[in-house]
Design a protein around this motif. Structure first.
Motif, PDB file in Angstrom:
ATOM      1  N   GLY A   1       0.835  -1.193   0.000  1.00 52.31           N
ATOM      2  CA  GLY A   1       0.000   0.000   0.000  1.00 52.31           C
ATOM      3  C   GLY A   1       0.864   1.235   0.000  1.00 52.31           C
ATOM      4  O   GLY A   1       1.873   1.298   0.708  1.00 52.31           O
ATOM      5  N   VAL A   2       0.494   2.214  -0.803  1.00 54.73           N
ATOM      6  CA  VAL A   2       1.202   3.500  -0.830  1.00 54.73           C
ATOM      7  C   VAL A   2       0.264   4.536  -0.226  1.00 54.73           C
ATOM      8  O   VAL A   2      -0.854   4.736  -0.709  1.00 54.73           O
ATOM      9  N   VAL A   3       0.723   5.170   0.838  1.00 52.49           N
ATOM     10  CA  VAL A   3      -0.140   6.071   1.609  1.00 52.49           C
ATOM     11  C   VAL A   3      -0.145   7.448   0.979  1.00 52.49           C
ATOM     12  O   VAL A   3       0.914   8.040   0.732  1.00 52.49           O
ATOM     13  N   GLU A   4      -1.343   7.969   0.725  1.00 52.42           N
ATOM     14  CA  GLU A   4      -1.450   9.300   0.132  1.00 52.42           C
ATOM     15  C   GLU A   4      -1.908  10.360   1.120  1.00 52.42           C
ATOM     16  O   GLU A   4      -1.755  11.557   0.865  1.00 52.42           O
ATOM     17  N   SER A   5      -2.484   9.960   2.272  1.00 49.33           N
ATOM     18  CA  SER A   5      -2.890  10.953   3.268  1.00 49.33           C
ATOM     19  C   SER A   5      -3.125  10.262   4.600  1.00 49.33           C
ATOM     20  O   SER A   5      -3.215   9.034   4.689  1.00 49.33           O
ATOM     21  N   LYS A  46       6.206   3.457  -8.583  1.00 46.32           N
ATOM     22  CA  LYS A  46       7.157   2.966  -9.578  1.00 46.32           C
ATOM     23  C   LYS A  46       8.056   1.886  -8.983  1.00 46.32           C
ATOM     24  O   LYS A  46       8.379   0.885  -9.652  1.00 46.32           O
ATOM     25  N   ALA A  47       8.452   2.076  -7.723  1.00 42.83           N
ATOM     26  CA  ALA A  47       9.292   1.073  -7.066  1.00 42.83           C
ATOM     27  C   ALA A  47       8.548  -0.245  -6.929  1.00 42.83           C
ATOM     28  O   ALA A  47       9.119  -1.323  -7.145  1.00 42.83           O
ATOM     29  N   VAL A  48       7.276  -0.172  -6.575  1.00 47.91           N
ATOM     30  CA  VAL A  48       6.453  -1.382  -6.459  1.00 47.91           C
ATOM     31  C   VAL A  48       6.335  -2.062  -7.819  1.00 47.91           C
ATOM     32  O   VAL A  48       6.502  -3.286  -7.944  1.00 47.91           O
ATOM     33  N   ALA A  49       6.053  -1.267  -8.855  1.00 43.96           N
ATOM     34  CA  ALA A  49       5.909  -1.828 -10.203  1.00 43.96           C
ATOM     35  C   ALA A  49       7.198  -2.475 -10.681  1.00 43.96           C
ATOM     36  O   ALA A  49       7.183  -3.547 -11.309  1.00 43.96           O
ATOM     37  N   ASN A  50       8.327  -1.854 -10.387  1.00 41.95           N
ATOM     38  CA  ASN A  50       9.607  -2.392 -10.813  1.00 41.95           C
ATOM     39  C   ASN A  50       9.923  -3.736 -10.149  1.00 41.95           C
ATOM     40  O   ASN A  50      10.703  -4.533 -10.688  1.00 41.95           O
ATOM     41  N   GLU A  51       9.338  -3.958  -8.984  1.00 38.24           N
ATOM     42  CA  GLU A  51       9.515  -5.241  -8.301  1.00 38.24           C
ATOM     43  C   GLU A  51       8.501  -6.277  -8.771  1.00 38.24           C
ATOM     44  O   GLU A  51       8.499  -7.414  -8.284  1.00 38.24           O
ATOM     45  N   GLY A  52       7.611  -5.880  -9.686  1.00 42.94           N
ATOM     46  CA  GLY A  52       6.600  -6.798 -10.190  1.00 42.94           C
ATOM     47  C   GLY A  52       5.501  -7.107  -9.193  1.00 42.94           C
ATOM     48  O   GLY A  52       4.884  -8.182  -9.246  1.00 42.94           O
ATOM     49  N   LEU A  53       5.226  -6.173  -8.305  1.00 40.19           N
ATOM     50  CA  LEU A  53       4.259  -6.388  -7.238  1.00 40.19           C
ATOM     51  C   LEU A  53       2.982  -5.597  -7.492  1.00 40.19           C
ATOM     52  O   LEU A  53       2.973  -4.626  -8.259  1.00 40.19           O
ATOM     53  N   SER A  54       1.923  -5.990  -6.821  1.00 44.40           N
ATOM     54  CA  SER A  54       0.649  -5.271  -6.918  1.00 44.40           C
ATOM     55  C   SER A  54       0.551  -4.243  -5.802  1.00 44.40           C
ATOM     56  O   SER A  54       1.187  -4.376  -4.748  1.00 44.40           O
ATOM     57  N   MET A  55      -0.240  -3.192  -6.027  1.00 40.85           N
ATOM     58  CA  MET A  55      -0.340  -2.133  -5.029  1.00 40.85           C
ATOM     59  C   MET A  55      -1.669  -1.424  -5.136  1.00 40.85           C
ATOM     60  O   MET A  55      -2.412  -1.599  -6.099  1.00 40.85           O
ATOM     61  N   ARG A  56      -1.944  -0.584  -4.150  1.00 40.31           N
ATOM     62  CA  ARG A  56      -3.057   0.354  -4.206  1.00 40.31           C
ATOM     63  C   ARG A  56      -2.730   1.535  -3.289  1.00 40.31           C
ATOM     64  O   ARG A  56      -1.936   1.428  -2.352  1.00 40.31           O
ATOM     65  N   ARG A  57      -3.328   2.657  -3.600  1.00 45.45           N
ATOM     66  CA  ARG A  57      -3.216   3.814  -2.733  1.00 45.45           C
ATOM     67  C   ARG A  57      -4.231   3.687  -1.600  1.00 45.45           C
ATOM     68  O   ARG A  57      -5.312   3.127  -1.779  1.00 45.45           O
ATOM     69  N   LEU A  58      -3.880   4.225  -0.435  1.00 45.61           N
ATOM     70  CA  LEU A  58      -4.807   4.237   0.686  1.00 45.61           C
ATOM     71  C   LEU A  58      -4.444   5.351   1.656  1.00 45.61           C
ATOM     72  O   LEU A  58      -3.431   6.028   1.496  1.00 45.61           O
ATOM     73  N   GLU A  59      -5.310   5.561   2.636  1.00 42.98           N
ATOM     74  CA  GLU A  59      -5.048   6.492   3.719  1.00 42.98           C
ATOM     75  C   GLU A  59      -4.567   5.718   4.932  1.00 42.98           C
ATOM     76  O   GLU A  59      -4.818   4.520   5.050  1.00 42.98           O
ATOM     77  N   THR A  60      -3.898   6.397   5.843  1.00 46.49           N
ATOM     78  CA  THR A  60      -3.567   5.782   7.115  1.00 46.49           C
ATOM     79  C   THR A  60      -4.475   6.344   8.199  1.00 46.49           C
ATOM     80  O   THR A  60      -4.559   7.558   8.379  1.00 46.49           O
ATOM     81  N   MET A  61      -5.170   5.460   8.867  1.00 46.93           N
ATOM     82  CA  MET A  61      -6.010   5.848   9.998  1.00 46.93           C
ATOM     83  C   MET A  61      -5.151   6.029  11.252  1.00 46.93           C
ATOM     84  O   MET A  61      -5.458   6.847  12.110  1.00 46.93           O
ATOM     85  N   ALA A  62      -4.094   5.221  11.355  1.00 45.70           N
ATOM     86  CA  ALA A  62      -3.180   5.315  12.487  1.00 45.70           C
ATOM     87  C   ALA A  62      -2.171   6.435  12.263  1.00 45.70           C
ATOM     88  O   ALA A  62      -1.859   6.790  11.134  1.00 45.70           O
ATOM     89  N   GLY A  63      -1.649   6.953  13.354  1.00 50.44           N
ATOM     90  CA  GLY A  63      -0.568   7.925  13.263  1.00 50.44           C
ATOM     91  C   GLY A  63       0.769   7.209  13.103  1.00 50.44           C
ATOM     92  O   GLY A  63       0.948   6.086  13.577  1.00 50.44           O
ATOM     93  N   HIS A  64       1.701   7.833  12.425  1.00 52.29           N
ATOM     94  CA  HIS A  64       3.033   7.268  12.219  1.00 52.29           C
ATOM     95  C   HIS A  64       4.059   8.398  12.248  1.00 52.29           C
ATOM     96  O   HIS A  64       3.733   9.577  12.075  1.00 52.29           O
TER      97      HIS A  64
END
Length: 448
Positions: free
Chosen positions: A209-213, A345-363
């Motif tokens: 997952g790639v976090v956008e917000s 792009k890094a995920v794609a280059n590794e041949g992996l699947s992904m999606r964008r999402l939000e984080t509910m938890a703080g980090h």
């Protein structure tokens, strides 16, 4: 930059080291208990210190106890920071935070080796960070070390925070030998990989997952003040029982979510301090912290207002005093679009699947995103369970995340997220301005 990663052997070493670290502070049910600045946290820090020395990194520890394992490629250049935290919740999981630190150490080691082999000097240096007290289980507020680094919290105020036993952060860091005096490296960007702590990736069978917000967070510091009396000798009509009133406050916090659309709001009360906490004493005081979170800040504010009105009614009905203070408010933040795309792009280059999402938890990445452009990525969590001993992420998912973080780190030290628009005008901007800078659509809603 072209680079070669010898991952097969280092993958097994990474897994061995991760599972070894999981034995530090291990609990009977396969979790860990390594609260900030405890003896168990110190042992984990000592392990990291030894690892850093063994692999030729330069260790720095700053005044709030953040640990930085630094690799200098270019004299006087700023640093790309990658990392997470090694502290845990009480009876917590072994993946939360620690995975991100171990993955960052091995990603940095791979970057170091590839730079040496290629002879191509990057634009920036690289450092792995273990942030102090991300969890906030012993010392509140959470996300402390990264927030001090990012300029969101005052150093002296945080050093003066005390735990329930009266020990201050400054005293605790001194006790474990990590009250640092080093100047931390100056960051130009930040990246973090973490377990999702949710079920979206598992449910949709996505690798990363790639976090956008991040969600808007609001805590309420609540003091319920009644009167202590004898549990056997005091007539029910004469009691001012703080715990009974506090129980109704807890229910109000839980039920406030029903005033909004499904999944629009989460709420909880995670900690109680009851006084005198005697089996024959009617409680005189209950202290608690309520937690409200939503993708929409207006929802949190409306829930807060509703709760304050309900709590006033509870106080009146029980003839007691309930004091409420706003605490630890964290704005909704948007990660820079350039960083999101870099991770994709890094995920794609590794041949992996992904999606964008939000984080509910703080980090820590949310705090760092106030100071420099940040990249946040998730790997799946089995059953979405976290802050719990049965928290689990597979070895295969951890290795996928390590590969992606390594790729992201390579790109960041090349300067892929450090153009003027991403750095010099990023700091101190409002949410609306940050959205514009990041390229986020102005009507972006919840994506997770």
């Amino acid at each position: 930059m072209n680079y070669t990663v010898r991952s097969s052997s280092s993958d097994s070493v990474f897994l061995a080291d991760f599972h070894h670290v999981s034995t530090i502070g291990a609990t009977a049910r396969n979790g860990v208990d390594r609260q900030a600045a405890t003896a168990e946290d110190a042992r984990t820090r000592d392990w990291m210190s030894a690892w850093v020395e063994k692999h030729g990194f330069d260790l720095r520890v700053d005044a709030i106890g953040n640990m930085f394992a630094c690799l200098e490629f270019v004299a006087d250049a700023p640093y790309v920071l990658i990392g997470s935290h090694l502290d845990s919740q009480p009876l917590g999981g072994r993946f939360d935070g620690a995975y991100g630190v171990l993955a960052a150490l091995f990603a940095a080691l791979r970057v170091k080796e590839s730079v040496a082999e290629s002879g191509q000097m990057p634009r920036f240096n690289l450092a792995v960070v273990n942030w102090f007290n991300e969890e906030g289980g012993r010392f509140a507020p959470s996300i402390m070390g990264s927030s001090v680094y990012a300029g969101l919290f005052d150093l002296d105020e945080m050093l003066a925070v005390n735990d329930l036993g009266g020990t201050t952060v400054a005293e605790a860091l001194t006790d474990i030998g990590y009250a640092g005096i080093d100047t931390p490296p100056e960051a130009v960007s930040y990246a973090e990989i973490h377990i999702e702590q949710g079920r979206i990736l598992e449910r949709e069978r996505k690798d990363v997952g790639v976090v956008e917000s991040s969600w808007y967070t609001q805590k309420l510091d609540i003091d319920v003040l009644g009167e202590q009396s004898h549990t056997g000798a005091t007539a029910m009509a004469d009691r001012h029982d703080a715990l009974v009133a506090a129980a109704k406050v807890v229910l109000a916090v839980a039920n406030v979510v029903d005033e909004f659309d499904d999944e629009a709001l989460v709420s909880s009360v995670g900690q109680h301090v009851v006084e005198p906490n005697s089996p024959i004493g009617v409680p005189r005081r209950v202290h608690m912290v309520a937690d409200l979170r939503s993708s929409d800040p207006a929802v949190v504010r409306a829930a807060r207002d509703s709760l304050k009105a309900q709590i006033a009614d509870i106080a009146l009905a029980h003839d007691i005093t309930i004091e409420i203070e706003d605490f630890d408010i964290r704005d909704k933040r948007y990660f820079p679009e350039a960083g999101v795309e870099l991770a994709e792009k890094a995920v794609a280059n590794e041949g992996l699947s992904m999606r964008r999402l939000e984080t509910m938890a703080g980090h820590d990445s949310v705090a760092m995103n106030h100071r420099v452009p940040a990249v946040m990525m998730f790997v799946p969590s089995v059953d979405g369970v976290s802050h719990c001993e049965r928290e689990f992420t597979t070895d295969a998912d951890m290795l996928r995340g390590l590969a992606v973080l390594t790729s992201v780190a390579h790109e960041l030290i090349r300067g892929e997220l450090s153009e003027e628009r991403d750095v010099t005008i990023w700091v101190g901007r409002s949410v609306a301005e940050a959205r514009m800078i990041a390229g986020a659509p102005t009507n972006a809603g919840m994506s997770a």
